[in-house]
Design a protein around this motif. Structure first.
Motif, PDB file in Angstrom:
ATOM      1  N   ALA A  75       0.838  -1.211   0.000  1.00 44.53           N
ATOM      2  CA  ALA A  75       0.000   0.000   0.000  1.00 44.53           C
ATOM      3  C   ALA A  75       0.868   1.254   0.000  1.00 44.53           C
ATOM      4  O   ALA A  75       0.527   2.255  -0.644  1.00 44.53           O
ATOM      5  N   LYS A 131      -3.600  -0.887  -4.350  1.00 43.53           N
ATOM      6  CA  LYS A 131      -4.817  -1.141  -3.585  1.00 43.53           C
ATOM      7  C   LYS A 131      -4.761  -2.604  -3.172  1.00 43.53           C
ATOM      8  O   LYS A 131      -4.837  -3.508  -3.999  1.00 43.53           O
ATOM      9  N   LEU A 156      -5.628  -5.984  -0.521  1.00 41.59           N
ATOM     10  CA  LEU A 156      -6.496  -6.661   0.443  1.00 41.59           C
ATOM     11  C   LEU A 156      -5.703  -7.756   1.138  1.00 41.59           C
ATOM     12  O   LEU A 156      -5.084  -8.598   0.487  1.00 41.59           O
ATOM     13  N   THR A 174     -12.978  -4.496   4.982  1.00 40.28           N
ATOM     14  CA  THR A 174     -12.928  -3.245   5.735  1.00 40.28           C
ATOM     15  C   THR A 174     -11.650  -2.484   5.398  1.00 40.28           C
ATOM     16  O   THR A 174     -10.571  -3.077   5.329  1.00 40.28           O
ATOM     17  N   LYS A 175     -11.767  -1.191   5.200  1.00 40.08           N
ATOM     18  CA  LYS A 175     -10.574  -0.375   4.998  1.00 40.08           C
ATOM     19  C   LYS A 175      -9.881  -0.185   6.344  1.00 40.08           C
ATOM     20  O   LYS A 175     -10.516   0.206   7.330  1.00 40.08           O
ATOM     21  N   GLN A 198      -4.728   4.820   8.240  1.00 43.85           N
ATOM     22  CA  GLN A 198      -3.638   4.719   7.261  1.00 43.85           C
ATOM     23  C   GLN A 198      -3.449   6.023   6.499  1.00 43.85           C
ATOM     24  O   GLN A 198      -4.377   6.790   6.305  1.00 43.85           O
ATOM     25  N   GLU A 222      -3.972   1.990  -0.921  1.00 36.64           N
ATOM     26  CA  GLU A 222      -4.999   1.730   0.086  1.00 36.64           C
ATOM     27  C   GLU A 222      -4.869   0.302   0.596  1.00 36.64           C
ATOM     28  O   GLU A 222      -4.604  -0.623  -0.176  1.00 36.64           O
ATOM     29  N   LEU A 223      -5.089   0.154   1.907  1.00 32.46           N
ATOM     30  CA  LEU A 223      -4.998  -1.163   2.532  1.00 32.46           C
ATOM     31  C   LEU A 223      -6.353  -1.560   3.100  1.00 32.46           C
ATOM     32  O   LEU A 223      -6.964  -0.817   3.872  1.00 32.46           O
ATOM     33  N   TYR A 224      -6.814  -2.749   2.704  1.00 37.99           N
ATOM     34  CA  TYR A 224      -8.068  -3.307   3.199  1.00 37.99           C
ATOM     35  C   TYR A 224      -7.775  -4.662   3.848  1.00 37.99           C
ATOM     36  O   TYR A 224      -6.750  -5.297   3.569  1.00 37.99           O
ATOM     37  N   SER A 261      -9.825  -8.386   5.620  1.00 38.39           N
ATOM     38  CA  SER A 261     -11.057  -9.159   5.783  1.00 38.39           C
ATOM     39  C   SER A 261     -10.738 -10.477   6.471  1.00 38.39           C
ATOM     40  O   SER A 261      -9.700 -11.087   6.220  1.00 38.39           O
ATOM     41  N   GLN A 302     -11.272  -6.021  -7.835  1.00 40.43           N
ATOM     42  CA  GLN A 302     -11.325  -4.796  -7.028  1.00 40.43           C
ATOM     43  C   GLN A 302      -9.950  -4.343  -6.545  1.00 40.43           C
ATOM     44  O   GLN A 302      -9.769  -3.179  -6.209  1.00 40.43           O
ATOM     45  N   PHE A 303      -8.997  -5.293  -6.501  1.00 40.81           N
ATOM     46  CA  PHE A 303      -7.714  -4.994  -5.877  1.00 40.81           C
ATOM     47  C   PHE A 303      -6.541  -5.272  -6.825  1.00 40.81           C
ATOM     48  O   PHE A 303      -6.605  -6.166  -7.662  1.00 40.81           O
TER      49      PHE A 303
END
Length: 362
Positions: free
Chosen positions: A34, A39, A41, A64-65, A69, A74-76, A78, A136-137
């Protein structure tokens, strides 16, 4: 190849036995990716409460984000909900039919979807594949389920495929027309009868009916399951799916890692990195750097340092031997045991920095 560049990698699978810091490493790699603008996950199975809080997924089941951060990307995160993932797959495969809803009440299905050996490994891969399909990632990092033998994770889909073998399922479906207590039982061999008698004494007299109903219900989605298993395997052997094997300084774990490496080769998977985690205490190198710049007359400090270092000499030999065996097919990174436990996002950022700056290849 040096460090983690994440180039041409869509999936990074972290494998290894329990207690080697695999989940923390997976989360730290997510931070590193990230920071580089991706992006990301991080899919985890059963994180420690502290790490779940750090990632902002405590009590959460959906993506969840990660809070707090400030990265270029971006880091998600789950947590895989095994039962929900399995149920969702069945509902999609059976086109949300009434038969699928009925199946959810079947005792055998309930056992399969929650605790049957291999089902959690399958649902982890199913969640990975469905997320991969969504596009998505840029990168998905999978923290694999803890297992006595890491190779069990890779074999799980095949084990489920055997369970749903069409010949077995067809036999039960065709036997539905026969009397459960009569012809069906009579055609079983003596060994099978004995097993079923024992199972019935445990589960009740409805066992055979439950088995028959189960295989009748899965007819709609059996083919979908086989297709899914094939697609998951293709994803796992793709060149864009890389493996990171995490192990520790323990001699037995290094031997297990060598076995897993052989299985990686046989299975056609792509091994990117082997991480020797907690291979030396963080303070050892920090003290070494301090002593190098110490003024003349610090002999006593050097003697204390050498005494502390002596304990790790034998471990270094083990690591060097291991690295020489696997270094031709994957890079081997040695990471320190940090003094403070990783308990927040700042700790993960620190680990990411260590991976990038101190995780030089052996």
């Amino acid at each position: 190849m040096s460090g983690f560049d994440f180039k041409n990698t869509q999936i990074l699978v972290c494998v290894g036995n329990g207690g080697v810091g695999k989940t923390t490493l997976a989360a730290s790699l997510g931070v590193l990716a990230a920071q580089r603008g991706l992006k990301v996950l991080v899919l985890t199975i059963d994180p420690a409460k502290r790490l779940a809080t750090t990632l902002g997924i405590e009590g959460e089941k959906d993506i969840t984000k990660v809070p707090g951060q400030n990265f270029k990307g971006e880091l998600y995160a789950s947590v895989v909900d095994h039962k929900k993932t399995f149920d969702d797959f069945v509902m999609r495969a059976a086109a949300k039919s009434e038969a699928a809803k009925k199946l959810f009440q079947n005792k055998l299905y309930q056992q399969l979807s929650t605790s049957l050996s291999g089902s959690q490994d399958f649902t982890a891969l199913e969640k990975l594949y469905s997320t991969y399909e969504s596009k998505q990632f840029d990168l998905i990092i999978l923290d694999t389920p803890p297992a006595k033998h890491a190779i069990d994770f890779l074999n799980a889909p095949q084990k489920l495929a055997v369970l749903f073998n069409d010949k077995v399922a067809r036999w039960f479906r065709e036997s539905k027309t026969k009397s459960v207590g009569g012809t069906l039982f009579n055609i079983l061999n003596a060994g099978t009868k004995q097993v079923l008698n024992i199972m019935e004494s445990i589960t009740g007299s409805e066992l055979l009916k439950e088995l028959s109903d189960f295989f009748m219900s899965i007819e709609q989605w059996q083919e979908k399951l086989e297709e899914r298993i094939t697609n998951v395997h293709r994803m796992m052997v793709s060149s864009q799916t890389q493996f990171c094997l995490v192990t520790s300084f323990d001699k037995a774990k290094l031997q297990e890692a060598e076995f897993f490496l052989r299985e990686i080769r046989k299975g056609g998977f792509h091994l990117h990195t082997v991480v020797l985690n907690r291979s030396y205490p963080e303070w050892l190198r920090l003290k070494e750097k301090t002593l190098k710049s110490a003024p003349t007359g610090s002999q006593q400090l050097f003697e204390v340092y050498e005494s502390e270092k002596k304990f790790y000499v034998e471990r270094d030999r083990e690591h060097s031997s291991f690295a020489s065996k696997v270094g031709k097919e994957a890079q081997v990174l040695r990471l320190p045991e940090v003094e403070d436990p990783v308990s927040d996002l700042e700790g993960l950022v620190k680990m990411a920095k260590i991976i990038e700056q101190q995780g030089e290849p052996s």
